[in-house]
Write an enzyme that holds these catalytic residues in place. Structure first.
Site, short mmCIF file in Angstrom:
data_model
loop_
_atom_site.label_atom_id
_atom_site.label_comp_id
_atom_site.label_asym_id
_atom_site.label_seq_id
_atom_site.Cartn_x
_atom_site.Cartn_y
_atom_site.Cartn_z
N ILE A 20 1.01 -1.49 -0.01
CA ILE A 20 0.26 0.23 -0.23
C ILE A 20 0.69 1.06 0.14
CG2 ILE A 20 -2.42 1.23 1.29
CD1 ILE A 20 -2.74 -1.98 2.59
N THR A 42 9.47 -7.19 4.60
CA THR A 42 8.28 -7.33 3.61
C THR A 42 8.26 -6.71 2.05
OG1 THR A 42 6.67 -5.87 4.30
CG2 THR A 42 7.12 -8.84 5.23
N GLY A 43 8.60 -5.32 2.57
CA GLY A 43 8.89 -4.13 1.02
C GLY A 43 9.85 -4.45 0.37
N ASP A 58 14.63 1.28 10.54
CA ASP A 58 12.97 0.95 11.65
C ASP A 58 12.63 1.79 11.95
OD1 ASP A 58 12.67 -1.76 13.47
OD2 ASP A 58 13.56 -2.71 12.79
N TYR A 145 -2.05 -9.22 16.74
CA TYR A 145 -2.20 -7.60 15.75
C TYR A 145 -3.23 -6.55 16.05
CZ TYR A 145 -2.91 -6.53 10.67
OH TYR A 145 -3.21 -5.10 9.78
N ILE A 203 -10.06 -22.73 -1.89
CA ILE A 203 -10.75 -22.16 -1.04
C ILE A 203 -10.49 -22.99 0.63
CG2 ILE A 203 -13.25 -21.68 -0.46
CD1 ILE A 203 -13.65 -21.68 -3.24
N ARG A 211 -15.78 -11.17 2.30
CA ARG A 211 -15.11 -9.86 2.02
C ARG A 211 -15.08 -9.16 2.05
NH1 ARG A 211 -13.94 -13.25 5.75
NH2 ARG A 211 -12.10 -13.87 6.89
P1 NAD Z 1 3.32 -4.89 3.21
O1 NAD Z 1 4.33 -5.38 4.24
O2 NAD Z 1 3.01 -4.39 1.98
O3 NAD Z 1 3.56 -3.51 3.75
C1 NAD Z 1 4.90 -2.97 4.91
C2 NAD Z 1 5.57 -2.05 5.08
O4 NAD Z 1 6.73 -2.04 6.57
C3 NAD Z 1 7.00 -3.03 4.44
O5 NAD Z 1 7.79 -1.76 3.43
C4 NAD Z 1 8.12 -2.98 5.45
O6 NAD Z 1 9.08 -4.08 5.25
C5 NAD Z 1 7.68 -2.16 6.29
N1 NAD Z 1 7.80 -2.77 7.55
C6 NAD Z 1 7.77 -3.14 8.36
N2 NAD Z 1 8.51 -3.64 9.28
C7 NAD Z 1 9.01 -2.16 9.54
C8 NAD Z 1 10.18 -1.39 11.08
N3 NAD Z 1 10.02 -2.58 12.10
N4 NAD Z 1 10.76 -0.70 10.56
C9 NAD Z 1 10.80 -0.23 9.51
N5 NAD Z 1 9.60 -0.63 8.05
C10 NAD Z 1 9.09 -2.11 8.88
O7 NAD Z 1 1.48 -4.43 3.68
P2 NAD Z 1 0.93 -3.34 3.51
O8 NAD Z 1 -0.14 -4.93 3.24
O9 NAD Z 1 1.40 -2.51 2.51
O10 NAD Z 1 0.39 -2.98 4.53
C11 NAD Z 1 0.64 -1.56 4.68
C12 NAD Z 1 -0.54 -1.31 6.56
O11 NAD Z 1 -1.88 -1.32 5.98
C13 NAD Z 1 0.01 -2.01 7.45
O12 NAD Z 1 0.18 -0.89 8.72
C14 NAD Z 1 -1.14 -2.72 7.46
O13 NAD Z 1 -1.29 -3.63 9.14
C15 NAD Z 1 -2.39 -1.77 7.16
N6 NAD Z 1 -3.35 -2.72 6.43
C16 NAD Z 1 -3.73 -3.67 5.76
C17 NAD Z 1 -4.48 -4.23 5.08
C18 NAD Z 1 -4.60 -5.23 3.58
O14 NAD Z 1 -5.40 -5.47 3.84
N7 NAD Z 1 -3.64 -5.46 2.99
C19 NAD Z 1 -5.29 -4.14 5.08
C20 NAD Z 1 -5.94 -3.30 6.79
C21 NAD Z 1 -4.66 -3.10 7.56
C1 UD1 Z 2 -7.35 -9.28 5.30
C2 UD1 Z 2 -5.26 -9.12 6.14
C3 UD1 Z 2 -5.21 -8.26 7.11
C4 UD1 Z 2 -6.27 -7.54 7.69
C5 UD1 Z 2 -7.83 -7.77 7.61
C6 UD1 Z 2 -8.44 -6.69 7.81
C7 UD1 Z 2 -4.12 -10.11 4.11
C8 UD1 Z 2 -3.27 -10.73 3.90
N1 UD1 Z 2 -4.75 -9.75 5.29
O1 UD1 Z 2 -7.44 -10.72 6.58
O2 UD1 Z 2 -4.17 -7.98 7.26
O3 UD1 Z 2 -6.20 -7.43 9.05
O4 UD1 Z 2 -7.97 -8.65 6.38
O5 UD1 Z 2 -10.62 -6.82 7.36
O6 UD1 Z 2 -4.51 -9.32 3.18
N2 UD1 Z 2 -8.56 -17.93 1.51
C9 UD1 Z 2 -8.84 -18.82 1.23
N3 UD1 Z 2 -7.58 -19.53 0.64
C10 UD1 Z 2 -6.72 -18.60 0.34
C11 UD1 Z 2 -6.56 -17.99 1.15
C12 UD1 Z 2 -7.30 -17.48 1.75
O7 UD1 Z 2 -9.64 -19.55 0.97
O8 UD1 Z 2 -5.64 -19.47 -0.83
C13 UD1 Z 2 -9.54 -17.17 2.22
C14 UD1 Z 2 -9.42 -17.18 4.00
O9 UD1 Z 2 -9.76 -18.20 4.64
C15 UD1 Z 2 -10.06 -15.93 4.00
C16 UD1 Z 2 -10.26 -15.00 3.45
O10 UD1 Z 2 -9.64 -16.40 1.89
O11 UD1 Z 2 -11.53 -16.48 4.67
C17 UD1 Z 2 -9.41 -14.09 3.07
O12 UD1 Z 2 -8.05 -14.40 3.84
P1 UD1 Z 2 -7.04 -13.10 3.52
O13 UD1 Z 2 -6.74 -12.77 2.25
O14 UD1 Z 2 -5.95 -14.02 4.48
O15 UD1 Z 2 -7.73 -12.03 4.18
P2 UD1 Z 2 -8.05 -11.97 6.22
O16 UD1 Z 2 -7.70 -12.84 6.60
O17 UD1 Z 2 -9.13 -11.74 6.11
#
Ligand code: NAD
Ligand code: UD1
Length: 327
Positions: A20, A42-43, A58, A145, A203, A211
């Site tokens: 993001i 992870t970035g 960090d 988390y 699945i 979702r």
């Molecule tokens: P991501 O893992 O791609 O991004 C996280 C970034 O933070 C990475 O670049 C990683 O290297 C960096 N990072 C981790 N620990 C660190 C540290 N100690 N110091 C400096 N950098 C650090 O994940 P994302 O999906 O892009 O998530 C971004 C934000 O959005 C997070 O806070 C996550 O909790 C939140 N979020 C994401 C989702 C989703 O669906 N992807 C949903 C809800 C909330």
């Molecule tokens: C996601 C976020 C999490 C966030 C939350 C907020 C990711 C990876 N995680 O969790 O950071 O806090 O939303 O709502 O984006 N599934 C399958 N097959 C697969 C993978 C997943 O069936 O191979 C199912 C899972 O069981 C789940 C659904 O898909 O029911 C969504 O899973 P996932 O994408 O991992 O996201 P969340 O668990 O909702």
């Protein structure tokens, strides 16, 4: 409402090399001075444009944070340990990154008098008691988390209340789009990879869980609204308001890829949330933000794009990188 423009500001994006964060950096760099603080756990540096200052450090390191935040007007806080299962395995470790460093960041923001927008999560709600879930619903996280995100969310509100710091927390639902990669990436990128390889689409459980999938471009727009709103000290759900079952998702992805993959079922995920869907009306009303990208068109553009959305290393010169180490 049109997406607000942010110009001529000095901006820090923590976690800016992530999924993001890097899309947000792309939106900000043309008109602002942008710094990224990331430890690349992870970035990916290949996600970053060349006109950004990269601090390889960090967020747990107060010195790195202080240096990164010096003189900034605005901070977007995305750095986190995003793996829910990792937070279950190592709650204290994820707490250091997700909560303790967030407090350090809020303190730093106070010193700089900088606005802060933080990435919170729908995980604060746990198993929702009502659908769609609104910001006033009971918060009952089911993982460390989720607890950490909830505490961050509450501190964000409190810093506005106690210290008059302009803050906003964005509770993202399930975000998807280019550059989502790695073992903790979401179900959409997993299914697309499986479909492309003509492997079974797996699945977990009966597929009737649902979702609210929101495209990363919409999430970036939500951040720009949060960065300019007067309605600070608040948390906002960021979703589309539409729920999709995992089974329907699997079929949509199979159709969009033209794949011959069978759709198979395996054991449900332990502790999985059954249904999750945003009441997105507060963000619409108070931030002027509405998601625009529907799931089908979002998936189609993802499938049509090159895949991960990774920048071509040959086309982008190495970003201006400073070095920091965490001790
Ligand atoms: P991501 O893992 O791609 O991004 C996280 C970034 O933070 C990475 O670049 C990683 O290297 C960096 N990072 C981790 N620990 C660190 C540290 N100690 N110091 C400096 N950098 C650090 O994940 P994302 O999906 O892009 O998530 C971004 C934000 O959005 C997070 O806070 C996550 O909790 C939140 N979020 C994401 C989702 C989703 O669906 N992807 C949903 C809800 C909330
Ligand atoms: C996601 C976020 C999490 C966030 C939350 C907020 C990711 C990876 N995680 O969790 O950071 O806090 O939303 O709502 O984006 N599934 C399958 N097959 C697969 C993978 C997943 O069936 O191979 C199912 C899972 O069981 C789940 C659904 O898909 O029911 C969504 O899973 P996932 O994408 O991992 O996201 P969340 O668990 O909702």
């Amino acid at each position: 409402m049109d997406t607000p423009a942010i110009c001529d500001e000095t901006i820090l994006v923590t976690g800016g090399a992530g999924f993001i964060g890097s899309h947000l950096v792309d939106a900000l760099t043309p008109h602002n001075e942008v710094r990224v603080l990331d430890n690349f756990s992870t970035g990916d540096p290949a996600h970053l444009p060349d006109d950004v200052t990269v601090i390889d450090g960090d967020v747990r390191d107060p010195i790195a944070l202080q240096r990164a935040a010096r003189g900034v007007d605005l901070i977007f806080h995305h750095a986190a340990v995003v793996s829910v299962s990792q937070s279950v395995d190592e709650p204290r470790r994820s707490n250091q990154t997700n909560l303790e460093s967030s407090l350090l960041l809020l303190e730093q923001a106070r010193q700089e008098d900088a606005r802060v927008v933080v990435a919170s999560s729908a995980a604060v709600y746990g198993h929702p008691e009502e659908l769609p879930v609104s910001e006033t619903a009971r918060t009952n996280p089911t993982s460390p988390y989720g607890v950490q995100k909830l505490a961050l969310d509450q501190y964000t509100r409190l810093y506005e209340e106690l210290y008059d710091l302009p803050t906003v927390a964005l509770r993202y639902f399930n975000v998807y789009g280019p550059r989502q990669q790695g073992p903790y990436s979401g179900v959409i990128s997993t299914f697309i990879e499986q479909a492309r390889a003509d492997e079974p689409i797996t699945i977990e459980g009966d597929g009737q869980q649902s979702r609210d999938f929101v495209h990363v471009d919409d999430v970036v727009r939500a951040n720009l609204h949060a960065a300019t709103t007067d309605a600070v000290g608040e948390a906002y759900n960021i979703g589309t308001g539409t729920r999709t079952t995992i089974e329907a998702l699997a079929e949509t992805i199979r159709d969009a890829t033209g794949s011959a993959s069978p759709i198979v079922h395996r054991e449900p995920r332990t502790g999985d949330i059954r249904h999750s869907g945003a009441d997105a009306s507060k963000a619409s009303r108070e931030l002027g933000f509405d998601a625009r990208i529907g799931l089908e068109s979002g998936i189609r553009s993802l499938v049509d794009s090159s895949g991960t959305g990774r920048r071509d290393a040959g086309a982008v010169s190495e970003p201006n990188r400073e070095s920091e180490s965490y001790s």
